[in-house]
Each structure stands twice: as structure tokens, then as C-alpha cells.
Design a protein around this motif. Structure first.
Motif, short mmCIF file in Angstrom:
data_model
loop_
_atom_site.label_atom_id
_atom_site.label_comp_id
_atom_site.label_asym_id
_atom_site.label_seq_id
_atom_site.Cartn_x
_atom_site.Cartn_y
_atom_site.Cartn_z
N GLU A 36 58.76 -6.45 68.97
CA GLU A 36 59.85 -6.41 67.99
C GLU A 36 60.04 -4.99 67.49
N ASN A 37 61.29 -4.68 67.17
CA ASN A 37 61.58 -3.39 66.57
C ASN A 37 61.29 -3.45 65.08
N THR A 38 60.93 -2.30 64.51
CA THR A 38 60.69 -2.16 63.08
C THR A 38 61.61 -1.06 62.55
N ASP A 39 61.56 -0.83 61.24
CA ASP A 39 62.41 0.21 60.66
C ASP A 39 62.12 1.59 61.25
N GLY A 40 60.84 1.85 61.53
CA GLY A 40 60.51 3.18 62.02
C GLY A 40 60.06 3.25 63.45
N GLY A 41 60.13 2.14 64.17
CA GLY A 41 59.65 2.16 65.55
C GLY A 41 59.63 0.77 66.14
N ALA A 42 58.45 0.34 66.61
CA ALA A 42 58.32 -0.97 67.25
C ALA A 42 56.91 -1.49 67.06
N ARG A 43 56.79 -2.80 67.25
CA ARG A 43 55.50 -3.48 67.03
C ARG A 43 55.27 -4.47 68.17
N VAL A 44 54.00 -4.60 68.56
CA VAL A 44 53.60 -5.66 69.48
C VAL A 44 52.53 -6.51 68.81
N THR A 45 52.56 -7.79 69.17
CA THR A 45 51.55 -8.72 68.67
C THR A 45 50.73 -9.23 69.84
N LEU A 46 49.42 -9.30 69.67
CA LEU A 46 48.52 -9.74 70.72
C LEU A 46 48.22 -11.22 70.58
N ALA A 47 47.67 -11.80 71.64
CA ALA A 47 47.28 -13.21 71.61
C ALA A 47 46.25 -13.47 70.53
N SER A 48 45.47 -12.48 70.19
CA SER A 48 44.46 -12.61 69.13
C SER A 48 45.08 -12.63 67.74
N GLY A 49 46.36 -12.31 67.62
CA GLY A 49 47.01 -12.19 66.33
C GLY A 49 47.07 -10.77 65.82
N GLU A 50 46.33 -9.88 66.43
CA GLU A 50 46.33 -8.46 66.04
C GLU A 50 47.68 -7.83 66.36
N THR A 51 48.12 -6.90 65.55
CA THR A 51 49.37 -6.19 65.80
C THR A 51 49.10 -4.70 65.98
N HIS A 52 49.98 -4.05 66.74
CA HIS A 52 49.95 -2.60 66.94
C HIS A 52 51.36 -2.07 66.74
N GLU A 53 51.48 -0.99 65.97
CA GLU A 53 52.78 -0.39 65.71
C GLU A 53 52.79 1.07 66.12
N ALA A 54 53.98 1.55 66.51
CA ALA A 54 54.14 2.96 66.89
C ALA A 54 55.61 3.32 66.81
N GLY A 55 55.89 4.60 66.97
CA GLY A 55 57.27 5.06 66.95
C GLY A 55 58.08 4.54 68.12
N VAL A 56 57.41 4.24 69.22
CA VAL A 56 58.07 3.68 70.40
C VAL A 56 57.05 2.87 71.18
N VAL A 57 57.52 1.83 71.86
CA VAL A 57 56.68 1.02 72.73
C VAL A 57 57.27 1.05 74.13
N ILE A 58 56.45 1.40 75.11
CA ILE A 58 56.85 1.39 76.52
C ILE A 58 56.27 0.14 77.16
N ALA A 59 57.15 -0.73 77.64
CA ALA A 59 56.73 -1.99 78.24
C ALA A 59 56.64 -1.82 79.75
N ALA A 60 55.44 -1.60 80.23
CA ALA A 60 55.17 -1.52 81.67
C ALA A 60 54.44 -2.78 82.09
N ASP A 61 55.02 -3.93 81.72
CA ASP A 61 54.33 -5.20 81.84
C ASP A 61 54.73 -6.01 83.06
N GLY A 62 55.26 -5.35 84.07
CA GLY A 62 55.32 -5.92 85.40
C GLY A 62 56.45 -6.88 85.69
N LEU A 63 56.35 -7.52 86.86
CA LEU A 63 57.39 -8.40 87.38
C LEU A 63 57.77 -9.49 86.38
N HIS A 64 56.79 -10.04 85.70
CA HIS A 64 57.03 -11.14 84.76
C HIS A 64 57.09 -10.62 83.32
N SER A 65 57.71 -9.50 83.14
CA SER A 65 57.78 -8.80 81.87
C SER A 65 58.28 -9.69 80.73
#
Length: 416
Positions: free
Chosen positions: A126-155
Motif C-alpha cells: 500500500e502507498n502511504t503519505d510519504g512512501g509505501a508499506r508492505v505487510t508480512l504474513a507474520s503481521g509485521e510491516t515495513h515502510e520506506a520511501g519507495v517499494v520495488i516489487a520484484a516478486d516474480g511471475l505471480h506478483s
């Protein structure tokens, strides 16, 4: 910034440009499966820029020629002088084991300071006001100014941009490596990359690890897949697909791994890869069929281009104008990768012709000048990396018969 998936190349590229990069890998350890991979000059020029080319050459093989043969009668159709090709483009054609390339990039990322995190399965972006955020299966989140999705064929990230699905080619690949001391290898010139093209099938071989191994790939169209069956690409289909090929090809089939195979999918090209501060890269943006050996190369190119635009849009205090950098990345890459995807599909059709179209293809390929690069300059040259010059238009040569019309491109490559 955050990289999701197998984006070692972009992680290295951005770290070299002063970015702090966290790479999230869903697997419990970093690794790569498969056998050989081919790296054309459009990739080895980037490895050279990263200072990794000599190490890559020491791990792989720099072949002398690429040869195309007819899989039915074994005769040579055309070849590409890879030493002359190196002189033309300034960088070599290299073949290397996938695990060796992966290890080389992983070590480089470690030296550069990339934060490498395993067991991190991303379940949402998801996008945020200042960048983007990802959520993991564990529930943990990571935020940064940009997220590069190199998550393959089934992206998962691709779903933010388009509602599409992978496209099955109904072809499947078997792979295997043969130790150099076995009789099978003694009759093979390991300085050649060879592809045997046959009706609805093809067979590839080339040397790996300095000639210690012979890499083999057998690809065929699955009748079960065409019939809509779920269990397709099985070993019985492998043997049946190559039953009418020459002795050399059939003799290589017992050396294939029979407990695993790779079904060949791609996706239709898309021209928008950026959603706010989330950007697609590699197979998440442009998964190709393997016929011109550009899948991994396109991902490495993506990372290099993004790194260059980060450098151009980085202020003296280290801050990056990400919006401008992502727009520039978007301006350079999608059209080139669309062309690679489309050409890969056409090239696969060409390889697998039968009947009169096969004979016409063979005649045309035999007439080709060995040093004719008119159909690969767009691919192996630097035009894919810069928006400053418009790439030449791709114009297929029509090959027709009484009951078929098949576009023919005299380009070189193979599925690896």
C-alpha cells in the motif's frame, strides 16, 4: 527503500547509488534452482559496470559460437560468431550456472551493505503519505520511501496495476547437467551454445563451470496441456515429444532430471509499472518466454536503469526525488520489454515449425550471413538502457505457405 523478492540486481544498483536497501525474501534462505543461464552483452556490460564481470567469467564459460541445428536431421542451419559479437558490442556472451550468478550477486549485495532478510512473505502492498508499506504474513510491516516489487511471475503487487493472469504456452522445460568425464560430453564442443529446433520441441546444450559440466535443456509442447489436463509435462510426454529427433538429441534425454520440470508461462505486456511509490521490476512487470534468453537480463537492466535515474535525481543532501526517478524509469523500460515479450513468442513459433514452413525456415536460416546483426542490435546494444534514442521498429519477415503464415525473425537466442 525496500525490495521485495529476488531483486538482488536492483538492490545492488541502488545501494551503489547511496540508498539504504532492505531486501525481503520469502524463502528461509537465499538460493537459486535450475541449471544454466545465458548472459548476452546487454547484461555483461552491466556486470562490468558493477565490477563483477571478471568474477562471472571465472565461474562460467565464454563460448565461441551459437549454433542452430535442425532437431530432426541434425544439420546446421545458422550460427553466430560470439567472439565477433563481443567485438561489435564491446562485451562478451557468457553462460553461467544460475546458482553461481545468484551467489555472485548475493556476495556483492553483502559487501555493499544491503540488509538481507529471509522468511519475509509479503501479503500486501500500500502507498502511504510519504512512501509505501508492505505487510508480512507474520503481521509485521515495513515502510520506506519507495517499494520495488520484484516478486516474480505471480506478483502480488502487479494486481495494483492490472487484473491479469499468467499465460500458459503449453510448453514445458526439462533440465539436467552432465559431468564432463562422462562419454556423452566427450563428443560435444563445450565452446558452442547449440540449439536443435524441431516440430513442437527443441533441445539446447552448452558448457558450464569452465567446462566441468554440460548443461542440457529439452522443451516441448504438451498434448496434455492442450487437452486441458492438469497433470501435464510428465516424463512420458518428454520421451514421446523427441521420438522423431536425431540420435544426438534422443541420447541426451536420459540425463534430464525426471523428478521436476518447468512449465513455461509468460504474461501479456503492460506499459504501466508504477503505482504511486510502488514499482514493478523483473518478472513481476514482464515475465517472458525463454526463447531469446532475456528474462533475468531484463531484470538486471531494470535495476541498472533505476539506479541511474536515482543518481540523476539525488540532491546534494542525499535525498532523492523519487517521483521524477520513477517517471524516468517508466519512460525507458516498458516499450523495450514489451518488444522482448512479443519477440520471444514469435521466436518460439519459428523454432517449432513443421512441414513446409519448417523447410522454408531452414532455407532462410541457411542463407543468413553469419555476421548479420540487423535483428539483434536492438537487443544486445545499449538502446534498452536509455530513452534518448527511439529503438528501431521490429519488422518480421513474413514466411508463408499454402496453409500457414508465420512471422520469422532472424534473431539469435535460446531457452535456458
Amino acid at each position: 527503500m525496500i525490495v521485495v523478492g529476488g531483486g538482488l540486481g536492483v538492490a545492488l544498483s541502488l545501494t551503489r547509488r547511496g540508498q539504504r536497501v532492505r531486501l525481503l525474501e520469502r524463502a528461509p534462505a537465499f538460493g537459486e534452482v535450475g541449471a544454466g543461464i545465458q548472459l548476452a552483452p546487454n547484461c555483461t556490460r552491466i556486470l562490468d559496470d558493477y565490477g563483477l564481470l571478471e568474477e562471472a567469467k571465472s565461474l562460467g564459460v565464454v563460448p565461441d559460437a551459437m549454433v542452430m541445428r535442425d532437431a530432426v536431421d541434425g544439420t546446421e542451419l545458422t550460427r553466430l560468431d560470439l567472439r565477433h559479437l563481443e567485438q561489435r558490442y564491446g562485451y562478451p556472451y557468457l553462460v553461467i550456472h544460475r546458482s553461481d550468478l545468484h551467489g555472485l550477486l548475493l556476495r556483492a549485495c553483502g559487501r555493499a551493505g544491503v540488509e538481507l532478510i529471509t522468511d519475509a512473505q509479503v501479503t500486501s502492498y500500500e502507498n502511504t503519505d510519504g512512501g509505501a508499506r508492505v505487510t508480512l504474513a507474520s503481521g509485521e510491516t515495513h515502510e520506506a520511501g519507495v517499494v520495488i516489487a520484484a516478486d516474480g511471475l505471480h506478483s502480488l503487487a502487479r494486481k495494483l496495476l492490472v487484473d491479469d493472469q499468467p499465460v500458459s504456452s503449453a510448453y514445458v522445460a526439462y533440465r539436467g547437467t552432465v559431468p564432463a568425464e562422462l562419454p556423452r560430453v566427450r563428443s560435444v564442443d563445450l565452446a558452442e551454445v547449440v540449439v536443435y529446433v524441431g516440430p513442437s520441441c527443441h533441445f539446447v546444450h552448452y558448457g558450464l563451470r569452465g567446462g566441468e559440466l554440460l548443461n542440457q535443456v529439452a522443451v516441448f509442447e504438451s498434448p496434455k496441456a492442450l487437452a486441458g489436463q492438469e497433470d501435464w509435462g510428465t516424463p512420458d510426454e518428454l520421451d514421446a515429444a523427441f521420438a522423431e529427433t536425431c540420435d544426438f538429441v534422443r541420447d541426451g534425454l536420459p540425463f534430464m532430471w525426471r523428478d521436476k520440470w518447468w512449465r513455461m508461462f509468460d504474461r501479456d505486456p503492460i506499459m504501466n509499472w508504477v503505482h504511486g511509490r510502488i514499482a514493478l521490476l523483473g518478472d513481476s512487470a514482464h515475465p517472458p518466454l525463454q526463447y531469446i534468453a532475456q528474462g533475468a537480463i531484463m531484470a538486471i537492466e531494470d535495476g541498472w536503469v533505476l539506479g541511474e535515474h536515482v543518481a540523476r535525481n539525488r540532491a546534494a543532501d542525499g535525498t532523492v526525488d523519487w517521483d521524477t526517478a520513477l517517471v524516468a524509469y517508466q519512460a525507458v523500460r516498458p516499450e523495450h520489454c514489451r518488444r522482448v515479450l512479443s519477440t520471444s513468442r514469435t521466436w518460439g513459433e519459428l523454432w517449432h515449425l513443421d512441414g513446409a514452413p519448417r523447410e522454408q525456415r531452414n532455407a532462410l536460416l541457411r542463407a543468413r550471413d553469419t555476421h548479420d546483426y540487423s535483428f539483434v542490435d536492438w537487443l544486445y546494444g545499449p538502446t534498452a538502457l536509455t530513452p534518448d534514442q527511439e529503438p528501431p521498429m521490429f519488422t518480421p519477415i513474413p514466411l508463408t505457405s499454402a496453409d500457414a503464415e508465420v512471422p520469422l525473425t532472424v534473431a539469435e537466442g535460446d531457452a535456458a
